[in-house]
Design a protein around this motif. Sequence first.
Motif, short mmCIF file in Angstrom:
data_model
loop_
_atom_site.label_atom_id
_atom_site.label_comp_id
_atom_site.label_asym_id
_atom_site.label_seq_id
_atom_site.Cartn_x
_atom_site.Cartn_y
_atom_site.Cartn_z
N PHE A 227 -92.43 9.66 136.77
CA PHE A 227 -91.09 9.37 136.26
C PHE A 227 -90.01 9.92 137.20
O PHE A 227 -88.97 9.30 137.40
N THR A 228 -90.29 11.09 137.77
CA THR A 228 -89.37 11.65 138.76
C THR A 228 -89.35 10.79 140.01
O THR A 228 -88.28 10.52 140.58
N PHE A 229 -90.53 10.36 140.46
CA PHE A 229 -90.61 9.49 141.63
C PHE A 229 -89.80 8.21 141.42
O PHE A 229 -89.11 7.73 142.32
N SER A 230 -89.92 7.64 140.22
CA SER A 230 -89.22 6.39 139.94
C SER A 230 -87.70 6.58 140.00
O SER A 230 -86.98 5.71 140.51
N TYR A 231 -87.23 7.72 139.50
CA TYR A 231 -85.78 7.96 139.58
C TYR A 231 -85.33 8.13 141.03
O TYR A 231 -84.26 7.62 141.40
N THR A 232 -86.13 8.81 141.85
CA THR A 232 -85.73 8.97 143.25
C THR A 232 -85.61 7.61 143.93
O THR A 232 -84.77 7.43 144.81
N GLY A 233 -86.44 6.65 143.52
CA GLY A 233 -86.34 5.31 144.08
C GLY A 233 -85.05 4.61 143.67
O GLY A 233 -84.35 4.02 144.50
N LEU A 234 -84.72 4.69 142.37
CA LEU A 234 -83.50 4.05 141.89
C LEU A 234 -82.26 4.64 142.55
O LEU A 234 -81.37 3.92 143.01
N MET B 133 -74.50 2.28 136.72
CA MET B 133 -74.22 3.71 136.55
C MET B 133 -74.83 4.24 135.26
O MET B 133 -75.33 5.37 135.21
N ALA B 134 -74.79 3.44 134.21
CA ALA B 134 -75.38 3.85 132.93
C ALA B 134 -76.90 4.00 133.06
O ALA B 134 -77.48 4.99 132.58
N ILE B 135 -77.54 3.04 133.73
CA ILE B 135 -79.00 3.09 133.91
C ILE B 135 -79.39 4.32 134.74
O ILE B 135 -80.32 5.06 134.39
N LEU B 136 -78.70 4.55 135.84
CA LEU B 136 -79.01 5.68 136.71
C LEU B 136 -78.80 7.02 136.00
O LEU B 136 -79.58 7.96 136.19
N SER B 137 -77.77 7.11 135.19
CA SER B 137 -77.49 8.37 134.49
C SER B 137 -78.61 8.71 133.51
O SER B 137 -79.08 9.86 133.45
N ILE B 138 -79.06 7.72 132.76
CA ILE B 138 -80.14 7.95 131.79
C ILE B 138 -81.43 8.32 132.51
O ILE B 138 -82.13 9.27 132.14
N TRP B 139 -81.74 7.59 133.58
CA TRP B 139 -83.00 7.84 134.29
C TRP B 139 -82.98 9.18 135.03
O TRP B 139 -84.03 9.80 135.23
N SER B 140 -81.80 9.64 135.41
CA SER B 140 -81.67 10.95 136.04
C SER B 140 -82.14 12.05 135.09
O SER B 140 -82.87 12.97 135.48
N LEU B 141 -81.73 11.96 133.84
CA LEU B 141 -82.12 12.96 132.84
C LEU B 141 -83.63 12.91 132.58
O LEU B 141 -84.29 13.96 132.47
N VAL B 142 -84.19 11.70 132.52
CA VAL B 142 -85.63 11.55 132.31
C VAL B 142 -86.40 12.14 133.49
O VAL B 142 -87.37 12.89 133.31
N GLY B 143 -85.98 11.80 134.71
CA GLY B 143 -86.67 12.29 135.91
C GLY B 143 -86.64 13.80 136.03
O GLY B 143 -87.65 14.42 136.38
N ALA B 144 -85.49 14.40 135.73
CA ALA B 144 -85.38 15.86 135.81
C ALA B 144 -86.28 16.54 134.78
O ALA B 144 -86.98 17.51 135.09
N PHE B 145 -86.28 16.02 133.55
CA PHE B 145 -87.12 16.60 132.50
C PHE B 145 -88.60 16.56 132.88
O PHE B 145 -89.33 17.55 132.72
N CYS B 146 -89.06 15.43 133.39
CA CYS B 146 -90.47 15.29 133.75
C CYS B 146 -90.85 16.19 134.92
O CYS B 146 -91.97 16.71 134.98
N PHE B 147 -89.93 16.39 135.86
CA PHE B 147 -90.19 17.32 136.96
C PHE B 147 -90.36 18.74 136.41
O PHE B 147 -91.25 19.48 136.84
#
Length: 434
Positions: free
Chosen positions: A228-235, A399-413
Amino acid sequence: MLIPISRELTCILSLSLSFMILFSSDGTMQNMQKIIISSISDDRANFEVEGYTVTGVMYTVFSVSLWFGPYVNNAVGPKFTMFFASIGYLGVTVPCLIENEWAIYGGTVICGIAAGCLWPAEGHYMIENSSPETTARNVGIFWSIMKSSTLWGNLFVYYKFHGKQYIDRATRETVLYFLVAINILAIASFLVLPSSTSDHKTEGYSPSKTAKKCWSILTSRNMFWLVFTFSYTGLQQAFTDGIYSPSIGFTLAFGNSAKELVALSGIVLSIGGILGAIAPVVLSNWIRRHRYARRSIVLIGCTGQLLAYLITFINLPDTAVFGNTDQTSFITPSAVLAMTGSLLLRFGDSCLNTQIFSIIADLYRESSAEACAYYKFVKAVFVAINYYWCSHFGLHTQMAILSIWSLVGAFCFFVADSNITLSTEKKTIYQVNE
């Protein structure tokens, strides 16, 4: 206090400089590819290439080629893998000089294959030349030097684009020839890269063994969270590298400085990347001693990017992602705010990437090429997804998509890193009891 120049550090510095030269060309081109291709379309009405789609195709091929990248690395060694891959990166710039649709898409495919071989070899070479004590430092050194790459290329582009609202053919060709020359210099630098302990064919190598390693990594518990963190880094990489700066250039409310701001954004992105990469070098001792160190750096990086998304939302119009627009957003576009967004985006990108390489080195030291390939695979898939959908979703929706996925990626890390900490503590307690 000066860092002693050991053979391992010499290898890391040489690797970093080679990547800096290569991505002075490729990173600069990616930053302005949409602008370059749009300018060709302005000159030739029958030229039908979509800049974001070209980059999306490249990352799609990249994600597929990552599955055989470790095979190539194990078969011929990381040094020659990176040398041949750097030749393939000419596929980005040379076809734009030809200005032929099929050449551009064909070159994109070649570059995608080259990238799929380059990055597993880079991860293998770096981790083989790092110990657990020097990993954080070496990753920081590599990332800070590599991220300075777009600074040099974009300085030249800024000079050539100065005062231009539209890019003419002569300006375009001058910039592209300059980037081709830099790429050729990078090819030479990889050829003279110092040999390391990893610079040989892997003994007992076979594709089946590599496939088994990949599968064991894929099915591990920590990798479930890290994906999930990897996917956010891609986005966020797609947005930072190829969408944000062109969106600034397409905002005509900036006036005659609109196109030069694309290059200036690339320069500021580079500065942000350097600052974000220096942090692990400066804090390397603290990172080794404190259980929350990696999580703290990721949290700082994601917070900076969330602020950048807010700046983008209020500063740039929703339609800026599609092409030239006279619209504005909630405020009159501010160049200062736009450059602040660039700084925060790349700062966060460096914070994320340095800590991801650090956690991979801790978890998969014996399978570094395969683990790096899987990380790059997931990342490349989501980079491609972002480039495909950005032609259909407005900037504010993104921007909305990236903001939500940022929180998900950080939590999973945080979850994956806490698992490592708990495992280390249990091992220490067991050794003490023994």
